[in-house]
Design a protein around this motif. Structure first.
Motif: not given
Length: 138
Positions: A16-39
């Motif tokens: 999902v992160l890869k798709k966001i980066k490829e298709n948007t022009q945000f300055k930066m995108v970080k994936d915080l999913t793993k750190g949330s410890k939610r499944e």
């Protein structure tokens, strides 16, 4: 890399992160999913360039004759709207909560949190998750 469960699907947050980066022009995108410890929740932090947002406001003629506070409110609102693009990269049966939470005048950035989960969780529960995430990010 974090896999989460959304309905009957396993979702790779890095895909999902890869798709966001490829298709948007945000300055930066970080994936915080793993750190949330939610499944069951995708979580991304999006950093947007204030200069770009100001250009978009000027194109729409909305930044004329507004004071600094009103301009910041308009920028934060536009950052929310722009971040909802992420909704295009998550499964259709998911809901998304977007909140722009920090305007950094020095680096001219707006930080936004995007939280997505299966729609069975419901909007109130998703907002509660987002509020907990906001307390733990920078």
């Amino acid at each position: 890399m974090a896999y989460i469960v959304m309905g009957d699907h396993f979702i790779d947050s890095e895909e999902v992160l890869k798709k966001i980066k490829e298709n948007t022009q945000f300055k930066m995108v970080k994936d915080l999913t793993k750190g949330s410890k939610r499944e069951d929740t995708l979580i991304f932090q999006i950093i947007q360039d204030v200069k770009q947002l100001k250009r978009e406001l000027d194109l729409e003629g909305q930044a004329i004759d507004v004071n600094e506070e009103e301009l910041i409110e308009e920028l934060m609102s536009l950052a929310d709207e722009t971040a909802y693009m992420v909704d295009d990269f998550i499964p259709e049966d998911a809901i998304c909560y977007v909140y722009s939470y920090h305007y950094d005048e020095g680096s001219e950035e707006i930080k936004t949190i995007v939280v997505a989960a299966d729609e069975v969780i419901g909007g109130l529960r998703l907002r509660d998750v987002a509020e907990r995430v906001l307390r733990s990010v920078d």
